[in-house]
Design an enzyme around this catalytic site. Structure first.
Site, short mmCIF file in Angstrom:
data_model
loop_
_atom_site.label_atom_id
_atom_site.label_comp_id
_atom_site.label_asym_id
_atom_site.label_seq_id
_atom_site.Cartn_x
_atom_site.Cartn_y
_atom_site.Cartn_z
N TYR A 110 43.62 24.60 35.22
CA TYR A 110 42.41 24.69 36.01
C TYR A 110 41.31 25.42 35.23
CZ TYR A 110 39.32 26.15 39.81
OH TYR A 110 38.24 26.37 40.61
N TRP A 112 36.61 25.17 34.24
CA TRP A 112 35.45 24.30 34.07
C TRP A 112 35.45 23.55 32.75
CZ3 TRP A 112 30.49 23.99 36.82
CH2 TRP A 112 30.56 24.50 38.13
#
Length: 767
Positions: A110, A112
Site C-alpha cells: 500500500y 501512493w
C-alpha cells in the site's frame, strides 16, 4: 558552456518543467497551464540527496545466517551486486511458495508510489506476484476505509463512484447559499490528486462561490481547515464529536418542523426508527442541541441557529475524510448523508452532501472523467486479504478470527513481505507495536529509491529509480489531462526500474513471458496508450501525443463538466433506483442489523470512544492529538527535500499548540517539545497559534520515523512522527479502518539536550 535541457515530469501534486545541467537539476518550474501550482515540486531535489539507495543491500544477519536471523531496524547492510540480490530474492520467494504456499506472501504494498501509469510500483508488484501464483493482498485504504465500507450500505454505490459523482463546484458556485464543512475544506489537500493533476482548480471555484454570496461554516478544531479568504464562520468542537453535532442539528430540524418528510417517504427507508432515536423515545435522552453542546463543547444556540440557516438555504454539507479515521468513524459519514436527507436537498443543484471537497483535487473539480492508461493486471489466484490497516494484527495473530463487513475471516500466516511504492512506517499507527510485529516474518523485501524507515526495517533492499529517471505517462481518471513524463536524469547509482527488477525475478522463476510479454518500457508505454485510445476515436495516435506532450480532455473546456450528485435518482427513484436492497437511501440498514455488531448499530448513532476529550483517559493524557496531511509534502514523500525541510522547527516537525496550552506547560514558540502517551513519545518543534481549539494539538503525518535507538520498540522518535502515539485499533467490526484521529497525549517542554535528527542519514553500509 554546458548544455541545459528542459523535460517535463508529473507528480501527484502537479506537472513541472525540470531544467537539468550536467545530469543535475538546475531548476523546477510549474507547468504554465496550471493556474494554482503547488510548491511541493521544489522538493524534487531530494533525488540527489544522501538518502538515495545506491546499490542492492542485504541486512548483515540475514545474509550471514539466513531468513529470520537478527533484528530488523538497527543493523548494518551489506551491498551486493544485482545478480546476487536477484538470486537471493528469487530463491526466498521459491522457498516460501514451496514450504508455506503463496498466501504466506504479503504483497499488499500500500502507498501512493509515483504518478506514472506504467512505472506504478503497486501495479508492477501485484502483476508480478500474480504471475508467480498469487499473494495475500489488502483492501480499502488508510485514508478512507470506514467510508469505503459504510457508504455502499447507505446509498448502494461504491464510495469512489460517489466521490467521482460529487456535485461540481461550478454548480455550487452558481446555486449554493451555504456550505457547512465538517472538518473543513483544506486547500493544501486539494493540491494533491492520486495519479496526477494537470490543473489545480478548487481554490478558484471556492472563491467564485464566495464572490457569488455563498456562506461557509467551518466545523473543525482548526481554523485553517477553511481558507481565510472564504470568511467562514468557525465553530471549534472537540474532536470526534461530529456525529453528536449532526444529531443535535437533526433534532432541531425535526422538532421545529424544518425537515422534509416527503423526501424521507419517497427516497429513504428507515426514517421512523432513526427519528425515534433522535427524539430519545428509546433511551430517554433526546439528541437535542443541549445534549450535542455538552459533548462537543459548542454553544447549543449556535447549533440551533445553524440548523435553521441550513433549512432556509440551498445547503451543501461537506465532510472531511479525516473524520471517519476515528473510533466509530463509519457513523460520521452515515450521519452526514442522513442529515442531508432530512433537509431534502439531495439531488438538487448545489444542495445535498459531498464526501470530501478539498480532500483531493478531484472532488468537485468538473473534470471529464476519462479512464486512463494502465498496466493490465493479472488475476490473483489466491483469495486471501486483510483490511489494509490491520497489518500488525495479521503479523501478530496468524489464524486468529476477526470480523469485517459482515464476514468472519482469519488472518493468514505471513512468512514473507514484499513492499514496493509505499512506507508502512509512515502510514501505520502505533509504530512501536509495528516494530515488534515486523520481526515476525522470515523475510522482508523492499523496492525503494530512498533509505526510508521501511527500507531500514527490510532484509533485502533493491534500489529503484525515481520518476525523473524514467519515461512514463501520468494521468488520473479524475482529471482532464494525460501528460508525457520524460526522463530527465540518468538512474542514480545502480538503481533500476521496478519493471526491470521484476523482469529479472520473473526470468529466474520461469514466468518472464507471462509477466513482461516480451515488451520493454517504450513498447509498454505505446501499448497501454493505444489500449486507452480505443475508448474514443477522437484521441490522437501515440506519436502525435508524444509530439505534443499532453492530452487535454473535455473538448477544450477543462473543469466545466456539470454534475449534480444523485440528480437522476431524485428525478425518478423508480426508474433510477439506488443499488441498495431497498433501492433507496438506507437510514436504517437491515443488512447491518443482521451483522449484530456492538460497535456499529443499524442506523447512525453517537457512540462515545475510548480516546477523546470526554473519556476517562483524558485525565492522564489531556490533549487530543490530530494528525493531518502536511502542507509541505505528500504524506512522507520527499520529506528529505528542500521544501519540506525548510518548514521544520529546529529540524523537527512542527506541532500546532494553542498559547493557553503552551503557557500552562512553560512552552514558547520554537521550543523543542515532547509528546507522549503510553504507546510512545516523539519530539517536535512548537508552533503557537490561536487557530486551534485549546486542548487540541496538531502534528502532521509524514516526518520520517527516526528512533533514538534504531530497531528498539518504545524508543523516542527524534523527528516528530505522530504514529508512535496513535492507536492501532479498527474503527469498528464493520470496516476495521484506521482510527488515528482518536488519540490522547500529554505535552511538555523538552529541557534535555535534544538528540540530533538522523532520519536522512543512511544506515551503516559495508561491501
Amino acid at each position: 558552456m554546458s548544455d541545459r535541457r528542459t523535460t517535463r515530469t508529473a507528480t501527484h501534486w502537479g506537472v513541472y518543467d525540470v531544467e537539468t545541467e550536467e545530469d543535475s537539476i538546475a531548476s523546477v518550474r510549474p507547468w504554465p497551464l496550471d493556474p494554482d501550482p503547488s510548491p511541493l515540486g521544489q522538493s524534487l531535489d531530494a533525488v540527489d540527496g544522501p538518502t538515495r539507495v545506491q546499490r542492492p543491500a542485504v541486512r548483515k544477519s540475514w545474509l550471514e545466517g539466513g531468513p529470520g536471523q537478527g533484528r530488523r531496524g538497527g543493523e548494518a547492510f551489506v551491498e551486493v551486486n544485482w545478480d546476487k540480490a536477484l538470486d537471493l530474492v528469487a530463491s526466498e520467494l521459491e522457498r516460501v511458495r514451496r514450504d508455506h504456499g503463496n498466501q504466506a506472501i504479503y504483497a499488499g504494498s500500500y502507498g501512493w508510489a509515483s504518478a506514472g501509469r506504467f512505472h506504478h510500483a503497486q501495479s508492477q508488484v501485484h502483476r508480478f506476484m500474480s504471475a508467480i501464483g498469487g499473494y495475500t493482498r489488502s483492501v480499502n485504504s488508510y485514508s478512507l476505509a470506514a467510508a469505503e465500507v459504510i457508504v455502499p450500505h447507505v446509498v448502494g454505490h461504491r464510495y469512489g463512484d460517489v466521490q467521482l459523482g460529487s456535485t461540481s463546484l461550478g454548480v455550487v458556485a452558481e446555486k449554493t447559499d451555504l456550505i457547512v464543512c465538517f472538518g473543513g475544506i483544506p486547500l493544501k489537500n486539494a493540491q494533491v490528486q492520486n495519479g496526477g493533476q494537470g490543473q489545480h482548480r478548487i481554490r478558484d471555484l471556492l472563491m467564485q462561490a464566495r464572490h457569488n454570496g455563498c456562506r461557509f461554516v467551518n466545523v473543525s478544531p482548526i481554523a485553517a481547515d477553511v481558507d481565510r479568504e472564504l470568511e467562514a464562520q468557525w465553530l471549534a468542537p472537540r474532536p470526534n464529536s461530529d456525529t453528536a453535532i449532526m444529531l443535535g442539528l437533526a433534532h432541531t430540524l425535526v422538532t421545529e418542523g424544518l425537515h422534509d418528510p416527503a423526501f424521507l417517504d419517497r427516497y429513504c427507508v428507515g426514517a421512523a426508527p432513526f427519528l425515534s432515536y433522535v427524539k430519545g423515545d428509546r433511551d430517554g435522552q433526546p439528541k437535542d442541541a443541549d445534549w450535542a453542546a455538552a459533548i462537543s463543547g459548542l454553544e447549543a444556540e449556535e447549533l440551533r441557529q445553524l440548523a435553521r440557516q441550513m433549512a432556509a438555504s440551498r445547503t451543501m454539507l461537506n465532510v472531511s475524510w479525516s473524520l471517519q479515521r476515528a473510533e466509530h468513524g463509519e457513523q460520521t459519514f452515515w450521519m452526514v448523508i442522513v442529515l442531508a436527507a432530512l433537509l431534502g436537498q439531495i439531488g438538487l443543484p448545489g444542495g445535498g452532501f459531498t464526501l470530501g471537497y478539498g480532500a483531493v483535487g478531484s472532488v468537485g473539480n468538473g473534470a471529464a472523467r476519462f479512464k486512463q492508461p494502465t498496466l493490465p493486471p493479472l488475476p490473483n489466484p489466491v483469495d486471501s486479504y486483510i483490511p489494509v490497516a490491520r497489518i500488525a494484527d495479521m503479523l501478530e495473530n496468524p489464524g486468529e478470527a476477526y470480523s469485517y463487513n459482515g464476514q468472519q475471516r482469519h488472518y493468514p500466516d505471513i512468512r514473507l513481505i514484499y513492499w514496493a511504492g509505499g512506507n508502512p512506517f509512515h502510514h501505520h499507527q502505533d509504530l512501536n507495536r509495528l516494530v515488534e510485529a515486523w520481526q515476525k516474518p522470515d523475510t522482508v523485501i523492499v523496492n525503494e529509491p530512498f533509505w526510508t524507515a521501511t527500507a531500514r526495517h527490510a532484509d533485502i533492499v533493491l534500489p529503484t529509480t525515481t520518476p525523473l529517471e524514467r519515461n512514463d505517462l501520468s494521468g488520473s481518471s479524475a482529471d482532464d489531462f494525460l501528460v508525457l513524463m520524460e526522463q530527465a536524469l540518468p538512474p542514480r547509482g545502480d538503481a533500476r526500474n521496478d519493471y526491470d527488477i521484476f523482469c529479472g525475478l520473473a526470468a529466474r522463476l520461469g514466468v518472464l513471458e507471462r509477466f513482461g510479454e516480451g515488451r520493454n518500457e517504450a513498447q509498454w508505454l505505446e501499448t497501454i496508450y493505444e489500449t486507452f485510445r480505443q475508448q474514443s476515436n477522437e484521441l490522437p495516435a501515440y506519436e502525435r501525443f508524444r509530439s505534443k506532450g499532453y492530452l487535454q480532455f473535455g473538448n477544450g473546456h477543462a473543469g466545466q463538466v456539470r454534475r449534480v450528485l444523485f440528480e437522476d435518482f431524485r428525478r425518478d427513484p423508480q426508474a433510477n433506483p439506488l443499488p441498495t436492497p431497498s433501492g433507496r437511501i438506507e437510514i436504517w440498514s437491515e443488512r447491518i442489523e443482521g451483522f449484530k455488531l456492538s460497535d456499529c448499530p443499524p442506523h447512525p448513532a453517537w457512540l462515545a470512544g475510548e480516546e477523546w476529550l470526554g473519556a476517562a483517559r483524558a485525565n492522564s493524557f489531556p490533549l487530543h492529538l490530530l494528525t493531518h496531511q502536511p502542507a509541505t509534502r505528500l504524506h512522507s514523500q520527499l520529506d528529505a527535500g528542500s521544501h519540506s525541510r525548510a518548514h521544520k522547527v529546529r529540524d523537527r516537525e512542527a506541532v500546532l499548540v494553542h498559547p493557553r496550552d503552551a503557557e500552562a506547560r512553560g512552552i514558547s514558540e520554537g521550543d523543542i517539545v515532547r509528546l507522549f502517551n503510553d504507546r510512545g513519545a516523539c519530539l517536535a518543534g512548537a508552533r503557537l497559534t490561536t487557530d486551534i481549539r485549546p486542548g487540541v494539538i496538531c502534528l502532521p503525518t509524514g516526518a520520517w520515523y527516526d528512533p533514538e535507538v534504531p530497531g528498539q520498540a518504545g524508543s523516542l522518535d527524534k523527528h516528530g512522527n505522530p504514529n508512535v502515539l496513535t492507536r492501532d485499533r479498527g474503527t469498528s467490526g464493520l470496516a476495521q479502518g484506521s482510527s488515528a484521529q482518536s488519540c490522547l497525549v500529554q505535552l511538555e517542554r523538552y529541557d534535555a539536550d535534544a538528540p540530533p535528527v538522523t532520519a536522512f542519514v543512511p544506515p551503516p553500509l559495508t561491501e
